[in-house]
Structures are given as C-alpha cells and as structure tokens.
Scaffold this active site. Structure first.
Site, short mmCIF file in Angstrom:
data_model
loop_
_atom_site.label_atom_id
_atom_site.label_comp_id
_atom_site.label_asym_id
_atom_site.label_seq_id
_atom_site.Cartn_x
_atom_site.Cartn_y
_atom_site.Cartn_z
N ASN A 149 1.58 -81.10 18.56
CA ASN A 149 3.09 -80.85 18.39
C ASN A 149 3.53 -79.66 17.64
OD1 ASN A 149 5.91 -82.25 19.00
ND2 ASN A 149 5.95 -82.63 16.74
N ASP A 191 16.91 -80.24 19.23
CA ASP A 191 18.33 -80.12 18.71
C ASP A 191 18.65 -78.71 19.09
OD1 ASP A 191 16.96 -79.01 16.67
OD2 ASP A 191 17.33 -80.73 15.27
N GLU A 197 11.66 -83.31 19.79
CA GLU A 197 12.52 -83.05 18.43
C GLU A 197 13.62 -82.23 18.93
OE1 GLU A 197 10.44 -81.62 14.96
OE2 GLU A 197 8.75 -82.75 15.53
N GLU A 235 2.09 -78.53 14.04
CA GLU A 235 2.43 -77.32 13.56
C GLU A 235 1.50 -76.68 12.81
OE1 GLU A 235 6.10 -77.80 10.94
OE2 GLU A 235 7.04 -78.84 12.72
N HIS A 246 13.64 -77.10 18.88
CA HIS A 246 14.58 -77.08 17.90
C HIS A 246 15.22 -75.61 18.29
CE1 HIS A 246 13.47 -80.20 15.28
NE2 HIS A 246 12.36 -79.94 15.28
#
Ligand code: G3I
Length: 382
Positions: free
Chosen positions: A221, A287, A285, A179, A257
C-alpha cells in the site's frame, strides 16, 4: 449543493437498533405500500453506497476513527449504513497494539472487528509494517533504533506473526507493507531496510503474513502511485520481482490522497498495469483536499472548488469500477471534522477533503459517488 434524487428511490424508514441499522419497508417511489406482505428487513438502505456498490460486487469502505465509533451516534450510524468494509484508521498500527514491549492492547481493534461482523462488513487490516506510528521502545522516527539488526529482524517477525494470528480469519485484506518508497522512487532507509541491508524485508514480511493467515489477501500500500513516474515505476518493478519470486502478494493498494492543486493523475493506466501483473487492486485511502480558509479549515477558498473535488471523486471511483481487478474503494474517513488533512496541510491550509461536512451531512462529493454507483450496472462484476 444539490442533493441527488435517485429516480428509483425507495421510501424507507431506518431505525437504529442497538448500534445496528435495520432497514424497514422498501416501496418504489410513488407506489402504495404493500398491505399484507412487508418486505423482509434489510441491514441498510437500498440507496446507500454499500447497497449500490454490491450490485457490481464492489466493496465501498471507510477508515474508522475509534474515538467516534460507538460514542458518536450519527457517526456510528453512517459507518454501519453506508459502507461494506472498514479500515482501522489508527488502532491496528504497531504503536497502538504494543505500546510497551510484550504487552498487547488489542481492545480497540477487536471492537472494530466485532462492529464489522455485526454489520456484515469486511475488514482491511492496516498495517503490519510501516515506518510511522511505531512504539517508542522500537523507534521514535522509523529510521533509527537502539536495537541491533538481529533484534529488529526478530521483533518484526514476532509482530507480524502475533498480529496476523490474533486477527486470523477476520481480515479480508492486510496492508502488509506500507509506504516503503519515497517520492524519488528510492527505498526508504528505514530500520527495516538497514537491518536487512536492502529491501529483502518486504518479501519476508509477505511470507510471514501468509504463513500466519493463509486466507487473507496481502497488499502493498502506498501513496502517489496514481501518477505515472519514478515512484510508481519503482513499486511496479518491486512487485513484478516479488511475483517472479512467488512471494505471496495478492494486491496493490493505491491510497488516493489527491488535491485539486495538482492535475488529476493517470490512475486508470496505473491500475491497469498493476492488475496486468495478476494482482487485485484497491483504492485504499481516498480523499480530495482543496485550498481552504485559515480560520475555517474545511471551507474552500474558491467557491467553485467543490465542483473540482466532485470531479476527482467521480473519476477515481469510475477508474476503479471500470477494472474488474479493483475490488474495493475506501475513502479515508467520511466526515471533514475528523480528517487528518487540515492538521497536516496547514501551510497553505487545505481541507474539506471528505464526502460529509463537519456536521456529518452528505456533500455533493457523496452525491456523485452515489450517482456513479447507481449508474454502474454495466460495470464488470467482481
Ligand atoms: O493517540 C494519540 C493521543 O494519545 C495523543 O494525545 C494525541 C496528541 O497529538 O496524539 C494521538 O495520536 C495521533 C493519532 O493520529 C491518533 O489520533 C497522532 O498524533 C497523529 O499523528 C495520528 O495521525 C494519523 C497519521 O496517519 C499518522 O501518520 C492519522 O490519524 C491517520 O489518518 C494517518 O493515516 C495515514 C495512513 O495510516 C497511511 N497513509 C497516509 C495516511 C494519512 O497520513
């Protein structure tokens, strides 16, 4: 929500033996069990996500909450049974491994690595460099520090060498840098950016990680890279320049996400353009949250929302399956009770973002992943 019945389903008995799941007997549905020659035991059921994904060489992973692993039996069993890679949700972050300067606390991360070995899982290391979850002796917010620029550079180098060497040989993919860009596509003005006077710290971090563990795949990432736009473009330009400088970067992690509030991203295009730079790509990651009730944070407000969530999960997995360079697909945990989402997206309330409900029963979101993997035989092997 219906439960999928796979037509090639096998009758199976799973026994939890000392935290390791053993699969006993494998008989085609409707057939009589073999009399004399039992199938050799397997480590996990033939219709698990990991077994189905293995047929096309894809790893399906999960983030792991170390407060649950080993103490919550159902959680532990699902982690072993369904997933072929694991990511530490928190216990490999800097604040967890060096809470006081110079004193390393590797125990929980070591436990996860041992669990993964026992259950024939690979490990995604998360993460060597991030502006969040730093130890307070270094920075309380990631943007300010009492250390001098030279000290910041020295502690980062030491941290990357010490951590990557500690886990040397045990990590399949490292999230080396996490990030580094904001949503406007600008480099975050973190303590690293300030110490180096620019983004030069990123190349150094990859070089140091490679020296410390030459066999690990090294990833950048980030979130929102799924959408084409200024952020994805900025990361693309950075990575292209790192490749041109022969910096040892091997992969690009798309966190994934997602929320049903927003349109589905053009993930396929973005996976393809990063892969075309000669990189592996991974969903790291995933979701899919939706609007939920304030007094029941994992209960969707709209009864139809789970169908939209199933569609997002399915499209995300299929985007990965379609691209040979996409080597792993990792939901950010599996049980709604342990998701980071309801605590962070509370106004308006969002939740129900994972593939198992609060009681750890598989949801329709699990079923679509299982079905997509079962039908993925034509996908390129990786
Ligand atoms: O460990 C402390 C505990 O000692 C203390 O009592 C408790 C009180 O709040 O906090 C505990 O720390 C929490 C930690 O998770 C471990 O549970 C932190 O408050 C909490 O902020 C932290 O949240 C994590 C978050 O990263 C931090 O930014 C989430 O679990 C984790 O899922 C989340 O993961 C990130 C990825 O690393 C990077 N990408 C985004 C993703 C979601 O935010």
């Amino acid at each position: 929500m219906h439960r999928l019945r796979l037509t090639f389903a096998v009758a199976s008995t799973a026994v939890l033996l000392g935290g390791q799941l053993t699969f006993v007997g494998s008989v085609p549905a409707g057939a009589a069990p073999p009399a004399a020659k039992p199938s050799p035991p397997q480590a996990y059921p033939a219709d698990s996500l990991r077994a189905l994904a293995a047929r096309v060489g894809l790893r399906v992973g999960t983030a792991v909450n170390m407060d649950q692993l080993g103490t919550n039996e159902k959680y532990t069993q699902i982690t072993a049974q369904q997933f072929s890679s694991v990511t530490a949700e928190n216990v490999m972050k800097w604040s967890e491994v060096e809470p006081t300067r110079g004193n390393y606390t590797w125990e929980k991360a070591d436990q996860l690595v041992a669990f993964a070995k026992k259950n024939k899982q690979l490990v995604r290391g998360h993460t060597l460099l991030w502006h969040n979850q730093l130890p307070t002796w270094l920075s309380s917010d990631g943007y300010t520090t009492t250390l001098s620029n030279d000290e910041v550079k020295a502690v980062l180098k030491k941290h990357i060498f010490d951590q990557a060497r500690h886990f040397k040989g045990d990590i399949w993919q490292w999230d080396v840098v996490n990030e580094a860009f904001d949503d406007n596509g600008q480099p975050r003005q973190t303590i690293w950016y300030k110490a180096w006077g620019g983004t030069g710290y990123i190349a150094d971090a990859f070089r140091w990680a490679h020296q410390a563990d030459p066999k690990a795949l090294l990833f950048y990432n980030d979130y929102n890279l799924e959408f084409t736009g200024v952020k994805s473009d900025a990361v693309y330009a950075l990575v292209r320049s790192l490749k041109a400088q022969r910096v040892p970067i091997h992969g690009l992690g798309f966190q994934g996400h997602l929320s049903t509030q927003y349109g589905y991203p053009d993930l396929t295009n973005n996976l393809e353009r990063f892969a075309a730079l000669g990189l592996k790509v991974a969903l790291t990651e995933v979701d899919v949250r939706t609007l939920t009730k304030a007094d029941a944070v994992n209960e969707p407000v709209d009864a139809l929302a789970p169908y939209a969530q199933e569609s997002y999960w399915s499209r995300t997995l299929k985007a990965c399956l379609a691209i040979r360079a996409c080597i792993s697909f990792t939901p950010w945990g599996f049980g709604d009770a342990y998701s980071w989402v309801p605590g962070v997206f509370a106004d308006p309330q969002e939740g129900a973002a994972l593939i198992y409900d609060e009681q750890l029963n598989p949801k329709g979101q699990y079923d679509v992943l299982q079905q997509d993997l079962a039908l993925a035989a034509g996908a390129p092997r990786r």
